[in-house]
Design a protein around this motif. Structure first.
Motif, mmCIF file in Angstrom:
data_model
loop_
_atom_site.group_PDB
_atom_site.id
_atom_site.type_symbol
_atom_site.label_atom_id
_atom_site.label_comp_id
_atom_site.label_asym_id
_atom_site.label_seq_id
_atom_site.Cartn_x
_atom_site.Cartn_y
_atom_site.Cartn_z
ATOM 1 N N GLU A 1 0.855 -1.191 0.000
ATOM 2 C CA GLU A 1 0.000 0.000 0.000
ATOM 3 C C GLU A 1 0.888 1.237 0.000
ATOM 4 O OE1 GLU A 1 -2.598 -3.084 0.647
ATOM 5 O OE2 GLU A 1 -1.292 -2.576 2.307
ATOM 6 N N LYS A 2 0.919 1.930 -1.106
ATOM 7 C CA LYS A 2 1.850 3.039 -1.264
ATOM 8 C C LYS A 2 1.186 4.412 -1.158
ATOM 9 C CE LYS A 2 4.632 0.192 -4.399
ATOM 10 N NZ LYS A 2 5.532 -0.270 -3.340
ATOM 11 N N LEU B 1 5.165 10.299 8.226
ATOM 12 C CA LEU B 1 5.408 9.463 7.054
ATOM 13 C C LEU B 1 5.621 10.397 5.876
ATOM 14 C CD1 LEU B 1 2.679 6.671 7.440
ATOM 15 C CD2 LEU B 1 5.134 6.402 7.768
ATOM 16 N N GLU B 2 6.850 10.488 5.401
ATOM 17 C CA GLU B 2 7.152 11.396 4.306
ATOM 18 C C GLU B 2 6.477 10.927 3.022
ATOM 19 O OE1 GLU B 2 8.738 14.218 4.650
ATOM 20 O OE2 GLU B 2 9.008 13.824 6.799
ATOM 21 N N ARG C 1 8.456 5.844 1.235
ATOM 22 C CA ARG C 1 8.892 4.493 1.556
ATOM 23 C C ARG C 1 7.786 3.829 2.371
ATOM 24 N NH1 ARG C 1 13.793 3.938 2.832
ATOM 25 N NH2 ARG C 1 13.464 1.915 3.783
ATOM 26 N N PRO C 2 7.746 2.507 2.449
ATOM 27 C CA PRO C 2 6.668 1.835 3.178
ATOM 28 C C PRO C 2 6.583 2.287 4.636
ATOM 29 C CG PRO C 2 7.920 0.254 1.884
ATOM 30 C CD PRO C 2 8.677 1.540 1.816
ATOM 31 N N GLU D 1 -1.954 8.430 13.010
ATOM 32 C CA GLU D 1 -3.080 9.344 12.956
ATOM 33 C C GLU D 1 -2.870 10.350 11.829
ATOM 34 O OE1 GLU D 1 -5.002 9.622 17.433
ATOM 35 O OE2 GLU D 1 -3.686 11.226 16.727
ATOM 36 N N LEU D 2 -3.919 10.579 11.069
ATOM 37 C CA LEU D 2 -3.929 11.622 10.046
ATOM 38 C C LEU D 2 -4.735 12.795 10.600
ATOM 39 C CD1 LEU D 2 -3.353 12.373 6.976
ATOM 40 C CD2 LEU D 2 -5.705 11.656 6.583
ATOM 41 N N LEU D 3 -4.093 13.962 10.752
ATOM 42 C CA LEU D 3 -4.713 15.127 11.377
ATOM 43 C C LEU D 3 -4.838 16.248 10.364
ATOM 44 C CD1 LEU D 3 -2.544 15.062 14.630
ATOM 45 C CD2 LEU D 3 -4.819 14.068 14.325
ATOM 46 N N LEU D 4 -6.022 16.862 10.291
ATOM 47 C CA LEU D 4 -6.245 17.991 9.394
ATOM 48 C C LEU D 4 -7.197 18.983 10.047
ATOM 49 C CD1 LEU D 4 -5.770 19.321 6.655
ATOM 50 C CD2 LEU D 4 -7.695 18.008 5.739
#
Length: 505
Positions: free
Chosen positions: A58-59, A84-85, A101-102, A110-113
């Protein structure tokens, strides 16, 4: 009374007057809304990795918004913890984030917005701020499987889940002696060859192919959650009634198994490869006999040593006649591995001056020599970014009267060809390494041989037939190669005794 008077009175009925008033009120409200503009707050409609467990394949993930967004404000305010860059691209209201990169295994993210704005507002010229969003996902568990070598574990498949900090779990029953194994791409099952221990004690060779569940069930993006199965459930894939089963390989997508088989009745003439693609029955691959083979990552072809080179054979039959190679590489004697995307391979050339060369061969026709050695090139595996090749090599020791090769693990930069030794393994020949799917660690074994007791029995043995009394497992953390990396990371001995450790995908 005239008909015109009746019509005028009916028009003035109370229900008609109420309807007219309601229409006027609604018209005024609609006009006010149009004049003030849309006041709804923009928000995230969908996050493709929400609640999922991602692997190295999963990229990228996709975030879909309810309204057109100011892209610069989204990119400025988007955060992933731990970081995660990656790179961002847009298509309308959809934003794609592609990882460089993986994601390292064994972590929760967590994805924060918050603070991002929509693209425009008719009145103020400044978009409304997005409703704060928090998305959660994780990477797969850091787990591996090895072949037990001592005590009650001897000959069994053993699972270790480092992320869950569980004790080692035996996956196979006591009555089976496991010989070789390969994990399926989801890590939920393992394909292995084994025979009954009673036949092993009689020195008979009667290996059959099985699958066993691991109890690991990744909830991957784009896939429905599968039913949870406990570890240790075994199914037979291929028996050995009419043919002996020798080497086998499993395609990276888990849909194809290729087995090298020899007939019990006509072992001298009936020898070759068989293909299993469930639910279809096993079928013979009509081709010339060969040696070592590896299935291509596309699952549609395989590379096999034939004659004086490497042949690429199709796995889909076009008829009952003997298949013709798709390609033939006469210069090479062994194919060690493919990169994950199948665009490159590591191959060995045997030179006339008794040296061996390691080559990088690409599907664009590039054949680049990476090293030449008087020792041996045992194995090689690509990192997930196809930037580094991790190799198990040997160096010839010339300062002694006895011929001896010392193994060592090295990393080769595929762009520059620079070789960096990582671990030296003196006085040992039989070693196997496994590079983690996320590219951050290497597992390897270190066997102990009993040269005094070489009696026949069920004890595991080396390729030379020597009895293995025990074997230590080691974990070597690795980082991307860099010119300023001066400090060397030392391997850590794990509290397990086993052979042939392999990371789960």
């Amino acid at each position: 009374m005239s008909s015109s008077d009746v019509k005028s009175k009916s028009f003035l009925q109370p229900i008609d007057r109420v309807a007219i008033i309601l229409m006027l009120v609604l018209s005024v409200l609609i006009g006010l809304l149009l004049w003030q503009g849309d006041r709804t707050v923009p928000r995230v409609r969908d996050f493709s990795w929400q609640g999922k467990q991602v692997g190295a394949e999963e990229k990228s993930f996709i975030v879909t918004f309810t309204r057109p967004m100011d892209r610069a404000s989204v990119e400025k305010n988007l955060r992933i913890e731990p970081p995660l860059e990656g790179k961002i691209s847009w298509a309308g209201r959809r934003m794609a984030y592609t990882l460089e990169r993986p994601a390292p295994y064994g972590n929760s993210y967590e994805l924060l917005l918050q603070g991002a704005q929509e693209r425009y507002s008719r009145n103020t010229g400044k978009g409304a701020q997005i409703q704060p969003f928090t998305g959660k996902f994780s990477s797969r568990d850091r787990a591996f499987v090895y072949l037990g070598v001592t005590g009650t574990e001897a000959g069994k498949l053993i699972l270790v889940n480092l992320s869950q900090q569980q004790q080692a779990i035996a996956l196979t029953p006591p009555d089976l002696m496991v010989m070789d194994f390969k994990p399926y791409p989801a890590g939920d099952r393992i394909l292995f060859s084994a025979q009954e221990r009673s036949k092993t004690q009689q020195n008979a060779f009667d290996a059959q192919l099985y699958t066993v569940t691991t109890g690991i069930h990744p909830n991957s993006p784009g896939e429905s959650s599968s039913s949870s199965e406990p570890p240790g459930k075994i199914d037979r894939v291929l028996d050995s009634k009419n043919y002996q089963n020798l080497k086998f390989d499993l395609s990276p997508d888990g849909k194809t198994v290729v087995v090298q088989r020899v007939s019990r009745r006509n072992p001298g003439s009936d020898f070759g490869l068989w293909v299993i693609q469930p639910p279809a029955e096993a079928r013979r691959l009509e081709s010339q006999p060969g040696g070592e083979f590896v299935i291509h990552p596309d699952g549609n072809s395989l590379a096999i040593a034939q004659g004086q080179g490497i042949a690429i054979l199709p796995l889909q039959p076009e008829g009952k006649s003997q298949i013709k190679p798709l390609d033939f590489l006469p210069k090479f004697g062994r194919l060690l591995s493919f990169s994950q995307d199948g665009s490159a391979a590591a191959m060995v050339q045997f030179n006339q001056d008794y040296t061996r060369s390691l080559f990088l061969v690409t599907n664009q026709g590039v054949q680049k020599e990476l090293l030449r050695t008087t020792g041996s090139i045992i194995s090689a595996q690509f990192d997930p970014l196809k930037q580094t090749l991790y190799c198990l090599l040997t160096q010839l020791v010339t300062n002694t009267k006895e011929y001896r090769e010392e193994p060592y693990i090295a990393a080769i930069d595929l762009e520059t060809g620079k070789q960096t030794p990582l671990v030296l393994l003196p006085k040992q020949r039989d070693v196997q390494i496994s590079v983690a799917t996320d590219g951050l660690a290497i597992l390897f074994d270190q066997i102990v041989i009993d040269r005094q007791n070489q009696t026949l029995g069920i004890s595991p043995r080396t390729d030379a037939g020597e009895t293995i009394t025990t074997s230590n497992l080691w974990l070597l953390p690795v980082m991307p190669l860099s010119e300023d990396a001066d400090s060397k990371i030392q391997p850590e001995q794990l509290p397990f005794a086993g052979l042939r450790p392999r990371w789960l995908p």
